[in-house]
Design a protein around this motif. Structure first.
Motif, PDB file in Angstrom:
ATOM      1  N   ALA A  63       0.836  -1.200   0.000  1.00 55.05           N
ATOM      2  CA  ALA A  63       0.000   0.000   0.000  1.00 55.05           C
ATOM      3  C   ALA A  63       0.876   1.257   0.000  1.00 55.05           C
ATOM      4  O   ALA A  63       0.692   2.159   0.791  1.00 55.05           O
ATOM      5  CB  ALA A  63      -0.938  -0.014   1.203  1.00 55.05           C
ATOM      6  N   CYS A  64       1.799   1.331  -0.916  1.00 57.34           N
ATOM      7  CA  CYS A  64       2.673   2.496  -1.018  1.00 57.34           C
ATOM      8  C   CYS A  64       2.309   3.277  -2.283  1.00 57.34           C
ATOM      9  O   CYS A  64       1.685   2.736  -3.191  1.00 57.34           O
ATOM     10  CB  CYS A  64       4.142   2.071  -1.038  1.00 57.34           C
ATOM     11  SG  CYS A  64       4.630   1.189  -2.526  1.00 57.34           S
ATOM     12  N   PRO A  65       2.692   4.540  -2.378  1.00 61.55           N
ATOM     13  CA  PRO A  65       2.339   5.346  -3.562  1.00 61.55           C
ATOM     14  C   PRO A  65       2.862   4.761  -4.871  1.00 61.55           C
ATOM     15  O   PRO A  65       2.176   4.816  -5.892  1.00 61.55           O
ATOM     16  CB  PRO A  65       2.997   6.696  -3.278  1.00 61.55           C
ATOM     17  CG  PRO A  65       3.197   6.744  -1.813  1.00 61.55           C
ATOM     18  CD  PRO A  65       3.373   5.325  -1.365  1.00 61.55           C
ATOM     19  N   ARG A  66       4.039   4.186  -4.857  1.00 61.93           N
ATOM     20  CA  ARG A  66       4.598   3.619  -6.089  1.00 61.93           C
ATOM     21  C   ARG A  66       3.765   2.435  -6.571  1.00 61.93           C
ATOM     22  O   ARG A  66       3.477   2.295  -7.758  1.00 61.93           O
ATOM     23  CB  ARG A  66       6.039   3.193  -5.845  1.00 61.93           C
ATOM     24  CG  ARG A  66       6.713   2.653  -7.063  1.00 61.93           C
ATOM     25  CD  ARG A  66       8.156   2.342  -6.778  1.00 61.93           C
ATOM     26  NE  ARG A  66       8.780   1.744  -7.952  1.00 61.93           N
ATOM     27  CZ  ARG A  66       9.878   1.056  -7.932  1.00 61.93           C
ATOM     28  NH1 ARG A  66      10.520   0.879  -6.798  1.00 61.93           N
ATOM     29  NH2 ARG A  66      10.366   0.539  -9.034  1.00 61.93           N
ATOM     30  N   ARG A  68       0.606   1.910  -5.871  1.00 58.92           N
ATOM     31  CA  ARG A  68      -0.688   2.450  -6.327  1.00 58.92           C
ATOM     32  C   ARG A  68      -0.563   2.999  -7.739  1.00 58.92           C
ATOM     33  O   ARG A  68      -1.440   2.803  -8.573  1.00 58.92           O
ATOM     34  CB  ARG A  68      -1.173   3.550  -5.387  1.00 58.92           C
ATOM     35  CG  ARG A  68      -1.625   3.047  -4.062  1.00 58.92           C
ATOM     36  CD  ARG A  68      -3.023   2.523  -4.169  1.00 58.92           C
ATOM     37  NE  ARG A  68      -3.410   1.985  -2.873  1.00 58.92           N
ATOM     38  CZ  ARG A  68      -4.349   1.102  -2.718  1.00 58.92           C
ATOM     39  NH1 ARG A  68      -5.006   0.648  -3.751  1.00 58.92           N
ATOM     40  NH2 ARG A  68      -4.639   0.637  -1.536  1.00 58.92           N
ATOM     41  N   LYS A  69       0.548   3.691  -8.036  1.00 62.60           N
ATOM     42  CA  LYS A  69       0.752   4.244  -9.368  1.00 62.60           C
ATOM     43  C   LYS A  69       0.847   3.126 -10.402  1.00 62.60           C
ATOM     44  O   LYS A  69       0.258   3.208 -11.491  1.00 62.60           O
ATOM     45  CB  LYS A  69       2.024   5.088  -9.387  1.00 62.60           C
ATOM     46  CG  LYS A  69       2.307   5.734 -10.712  1.00 62.60           C
ATOM     47  CD  LYS A  69       3.584   6.537 -10.669  1.00 62.60           C
ATOM     48  CE  LYS A  69       3.906   7.091 -12.048  1.00 62.60           C
ATOM     49  NZ  LYS A  69       5.212   7.727 -12.088  1.00 62.60           N
ATOM     50  N   GLU A  72      -2.638   1.775 -11.048  1.00 62.30           N
ATOM     51  CA  GLU A  72      -3.425   2.679 -11.890  1.00 62.30           C
ATOM     52  C   GLU A  72      -3.002   2.576 -13.350  1.00 62.30           C
ATOM     53  O   GLU A  72      -3.847   2.593 -14.252  1.00 62.30           O
ATOM     54  CB  GLU A  72      -3.276   4.120 -11.394  1.00 62.30           C
ATOM     55  CG  GLU A  72      -3.975   4.371 -10.078  1.00 62.30           C
ATOM     56  CD  GLU A  72      -3.601   5.713  -9.468  1.00 62.30           C
ATOM     57  OE1 GLU A  72      -2.857   6.478 -10.099  1.00 62.30           O
ATOM     58  OE2 GLU A  72      -4.070   5.983  -8.352  1.00 62.30           O
TER      59      GLU A  72
END
Length: 79
Positions: A63-66, A68-69, A72
């Protein structure tokens, strides 16, 4: 020395054959079950269509921003 060269040549032929097989099959290489599929809030795996465990520890770890990116971007490619 000749055993080494024979073995090296055999492995080289096998790897080149596998590479050509992947390139000419027209299919893309897919990830394994879990992994990035575990961070999606989906009910089923994108690869094997099995149910995803909602209590999977991968959801917390990825669940880290990378991650998630990356998810997406995957969804944009599919959708």
């Amino acid at each position: 020395m000749s055993t080494f060269l024979l073995t090296f040549g055999l492995f080289l032929i096998v790897m080149v054959g596998m590479a050509f097989g992947v390139m000419f099959s027209g299919r893309t290489i897919k990830g394994s079950c879990g992994g990035l599929n575990a961070i999606a809030d989906a009910d089923k795996c994108l690869v094997c269509k099995k149910d995803i465990d909602p209590d999977s520890p991968l959801r917390e770890r990825l669940a880290c921003p990378r991650a998630r990116k990356m998810l997406e971007e995957m969804e944009r490619e599919q959708g």
